[in-house]
Design a protein around this motif. Structure first.
Motif, PDB file in Angstrom:
ATOM      1  N   UNK A 275       0.820  -1.215   0.000  1.00  0.00           N
ATOM      2  CA  UNK A 275       0.000   0.000   0.000  1.00  0.00           C
ATOM      3  C   UNK A 275       0.853   1.264   0.000  1.00  0.00           C
ATOM      4  N   UNK A 276       0.530   2.176  -0.912  1.00  0.00           N
ATOM      5  CA  UNK A 276       1.073   3.531  -0.914  1.00  0.00           C
ATOM      6  C   UNK A 276       0.004   4.489  -0.395  1.00  0.00           C
ATOM      7  N   UNK A 277       0.449   5.628   0.116  1.00  0.00           N
ATOM      8  CA  UNK A 277      -0.491   6.667   0.534  1.00  0.00           C
ATOM      9  C   UNK A 277      -0.242   7.897  -0.336  1.00  0.00           C
ATOM     10  N   UNK A 278      -1.264   8.304  -1.092  1.00  0.00           N
ATOM     11  CA  UNK A 278      -1.177   9.445  -1.981  1.00  0.00           C
ATOM     12  C   UNK A 278      -1.722  10.682  -1.265  1.00  0.00           C
ATOM     13  N   UNK A 279      -0.949  11.753  -1.270  1.00  0.00           N
ATOM     14  CA  UNK A 279      -1.385  13.023  -0.675  1.00  0.00           C
ATOM     15  C   UNK A 279      -1.760  13.980  -1.796  1.00  0.00           C
ATOM     16  N   UNK A 280      -2.930  14.610  -1.658  1.00  0.00           N
ATOM     17  CA  UNK A 280      -3.467  15.441  -2.725  1.00  0.00           C
ATOM     18  C   UNK A 280      -3.736  16.860  -2.240  1.00  0.00           C
ATOM     19  N   UNK A 281      -3.939  17.735  -3.198  1.00  0.00           N
ATOM     20  CA  UNK A 281      -4.424  19.073  -2.921  1.00  0.00           C
ATOM     21  C   UNK A 281      -5.932  19.091  -3.175  1.00  0.00           C
ATOM     22  N   UNK A 282      -6.585  20.192  -2.821  1.00  0.00           N
ATOM     23  CA  UNK A 282      -8.051  20.242  -2.897  1.00  0.00           C
ATOM     24  C   UNK A 282      -8.591  19.957  -4.287  1.00  0.00           C
TER      25      UNK A 282
END
Length: 329
Positions: A275-282
């Motif tokens: 599992x990877x964790x993707x961080x996003x903007x709004x």
């Protein structure tokens, strides 16, 4: 297997008869008969994704192989169009269907179509979870999980209840049915070559989800690849393509672990099951990732004429492989 050997194989195959739905479609290298591809476009045909794409790919199939494919796809607006039972291949860009809540008659038609040996290719049928069902954004995203769109998964579970979509492994015959491996990567800038060869498209493979029925690949869903097929009237590619890659640098993991992301983090499952964790903007764009091994990397886009041309060749090779695989499996 080399393309030259496959050309010989296809020449032999083109003398055979393909039985589908009671209609005999004879393929001959002399052009007496041809395969016609069905393309679903719902609504305004002038407002759709990549309008030159499929015809551009068909031209590539015709010039690179001995498959005899009609240059003009047969356009339908609904899956319950009886014309589908005369043709063994349906292509649809996910964004060209306005509503994936199919009627009962459409579901029954697709069920019969699959049972009779028909094949359905749903381009842009895979999308990253952080995009949800945002069709337009998903069409431009190069990051994708091994995850079919939820509404497609639910739909085909109703149609073919005994099976479900599964990831196609890198060893799957589709990825080596005609073209094998990647195009010549020496044309790429040094900054992107290593990522493309080792991580983005290793061995010329690509994220794909398949639905098998009685041991046959009946439905294929992939991230959007039609962006790489379209040519204009003078033979030039109709769009420029950039590569989004994961980059790292000394100290980057420490900085990103403390960085603020305005959007929600999303867990995504890699091909290897981790599992990877993707961080996003709004706005829903992926900004950086915490990888399963603990490293942090940032997403960066790279653009150049060499990158764009390379992407077009790669996507076209994939498209040709799909056609060859379907008509020779």
């Amino acid at each position: 297997m080399s393309p030259r050997i496959w050309l010989l194989h296809l020449s032999i195959y083109c003398l055979s008869i393909f039985e589908f739905g009671g209609i005999a479609v004879a393929e001959t290298s002399s052009g007496q008969e041809s395969i016609r591809i069905v393309q679903l476009i719902q609504g305004n045909q002038l407002r759709r994704m990549y309008p030159e794409a499929l015809t551009g790919l068909i031209e590539s199939v015709s010039t690179q192989t001995t498959l005899n494919v009609d240059p003009d796809p047969l356009v339908i607006e609904s899956f319950d169009d009886p014309a589908i039972f005369k043709h063994p291949f349906i292509y649809v860009n996910y964004g060209d269907r306005q509503d994936w809540q199919l009627t009962e008659s459409e579901k029954q038609a697709l069920k019969r179509y699959i049972e009779r040996g028909g094949f359905i290719f749903i381009d842009a049928g895979i999308s990253a979870s952080f995009l949800g069902n945002q069709t337009s954004r998903a069409q431009g995203q190069s990051f994708a999980e091994w995850r079919v769109r939820p509404n497609l998964a639910e739909l085909f579970k109703e149609i073919v209840s005994e099976t479900s979509f599964r990831p196609l492994p890198r060893s799957h015959g589709l990825f080596r049915s005609f073209h094998v491996g990647l195009p010549d990567s020496s044309v790429l800038p040094d900054t992107v070559r290593e990522f493309v060869v080792n991580e983005k498209w290793p061995q010329g493979s690509y994220s794909a989800m398949g639905l098998e029925v009685e041991g046959r690949l009946a439905v294929l869903a992939m991230p959007i690849i039609a962006m790489g097929w379209g040519r204009n009237e003078v033979g030039r590619w109709t769009r420029s393509i950039g590569f989004r890659i994961r980059e790292s640098a000394e100290g980057l993991s420490d900085r990103l672990s403390e960085a603020y992301a305005s959007g929600e983090p999303f867990e995504v499952t890699r091909e290897d099951g981790r599992t990877d964790i993707i961080y996003t903007q709004n706005e829903g764009m992926a900004s950086w990732v915490q990888e399963a091994g603990g490293d942090w990397r940032v997403f960066q886009y790279h653009y150049s004429q060499e990158i764009s041309d390379y992407a077009h060749v790669f996507y076209t090779q994939l498209g040709v492989n799909i056609f060859v695989y379907v008509f020779t499996q």
